[in-house]
Design an enzyme around this catalytic site. Sequence first.
Site, PDB file in Angstrom:
ATOM      1  N   ASP A 123       0.860  -1.196   0.000  1.00 57.89           N
ATOM      2  CA  ASP A 123       0.000   0.000   0.000  1.00 57.89           C
ATOM      3  C   ASP A 123       0.888   1.235   0.000  1.00 57.89           C
ATOM      4  O   ASP A 123       1.338   1.693   1.058  1.00 57.89           O
ATOM      5  CB  ASP A 123      -0.919  -0.009   1.221  1.00 57.89           C
ATOM      6  CG  ASP A 123      -1.891   1.174   1.215  1.00 57.89           C
ATOM      7  OD1 ASP A 123      -1.745   2.072   0.358  1.00 57.89           O
ATOM      8  OD2 ASP A 123      -2.791   1.204   2.069  1.00 57.89           O
ATOM      9  N   HIS A 133       0.652   8.078   3.584  1.00 53.71           N
ATOM     10  CA  HIS A 133       1.441   7.445   4.643  1.00 53.71           C
ATOM     11  C   HIS A 133       2.936   7.731   4.529  1.00 53.71           C
ATOM     12  O   HIS A 133       3.717   7.221   5.329  1.00 53.71           O
ATOM     13  CB  HIS A 133       1.204   5.928   4.616  1.00 53.71           C
ATOM     14  CG  HIS A 133      -0.248   5.555   4.665  1.00 53.71           C
ATOM     15  ND1 HIS A 133      -1.037   5.798   5.764  1.00 53.71           N
ATOM     16  CD2 HIS A 133      -1.046   4.970   3.735  1.00 53.71           C
ATOM     17  CE1 HIS A 133      -2.271   5.369   5.511  1.00 53.71           C
ATOM     18  NE2 HIS A 133      -2.310   4.882   4.294  1.00 53.71           N
ATOM     19  N   ILE A 171       0.169   9.585   8.215  1.00 56.18           N
ATOM     20  CA  ILE A 171      -0.444   8.722   9.219  1.00 56.18           C
ATOM     21  C   ILE A 171      -0.066   7.269   8.956  1.00 56.18           C
ATOM     22  O   ILE A 171       0.344   6.904   7.856  1.00 56.18           O
ATOM     23  CB  ILE A 171      -1.978   8.870   9.244  1.00 56.18           C
ATOM     24  CG1 ILE A 171      -2.595   8.427   7.899  1.00 56.18           C
ATOM     25  CG2 ILE A 171      -2.367  10.298   9.571  1.00 56.18           C
ATOM     26  CD1 ILE A 171      -4.116   8.418   7.904  1.00 56.18           C
ATOM     27  N   GLY A 175      -4.128   2.092   8.458  1.00 58.49           N
ATOM     28  CA  GLY A 175      -5.102   1.498   9.362  1.00 58.49           C
ATOM     29  C   GLY A 175      -4.901   0.003   9.517  1.00 58.49           C
ATOM     30  O   GLY A 175      -5.058  -0.552  10.617  1.00 58.49           O
TER      31      GLY A 175
END
Length: 293
Positions: free
Chosen positions: A197, A202, A217, A220
Amino acid sequence: MAIFFPDILQQRTAPRTFSYGDKDVMLYALGIGLGQDPMNETELAFVYEKGLKVVPTAATVLASALRGAAGPAPEMPPGHRPSQINFLMVVHGEQKVELHRPLPTSGTFTAEGRTIGAYDKGEGKGAVIINETVWTDEKGEKVATLTGSTFARGDGGFGGPSEGAPEPHAVPTRAPDISVDFATREDQALLYRLNGDRNPLHSDPGVARKAGFDRPILHGLCTYSITCRAVLQEVTGFDPDQIYSHQARFSSPVFPGDLITVDIWKDGKNISFEARVKARNVTVIRNGLTVLR
């Protein structure tokens, strides 16, 4: 963009064959923080090919044919209209992994996805879309089922049902039986993204600022996997074969460097959990449930 109902329930992805090996398994374990202490021989089993073990939630990334933010393009039977979701407005809502047998350290499998639910929150209120991906082995036998929901913020008002979506697992109201802390690294998202990903949210500070965050961030699914790591450590004695399924709802982002506290409740084969960042007084994972074999 438009969601056509009930046509969306006919959307499927073509079967895709993929393979993974021990390097992929070890990279995933490193990406969720295992093996930081090279003298911890229990965790070493997840990052070293000698006696290698597989973290159950690795199923979320090992299907390399399905990697990418949007995934493979859906296909429709003749006579149905393909739905177009605005992926810039999509948030990952929930994730569940079911393992029909423990994951091997390597292998070749076929993955096929389909949309199994679409729920309309109303014009301007978004939509919940539920997708399922099934892995089968070379004999056609089921290996894993991955179920995920996305909240499509810009796609409400399409005329689908407003009720009937699966209810989230209710964690016990008593104090947790176990609370355990996991420190995330400042560079953890940069490492985890190598599992497939590569969303710049990110990794790229500029993209993160445009999305409303001070800095990139953590994925998840990385936080989700840290909760699985907590169950492995505190409940199963690091035995991944004991875990049949692991599910949770995403409620708030984690920033690399955050200290994550995972709260665990034990009720026989049902292990409930939630995760929070005490320093920011925020719960980042809710309604978690691990089912043991």
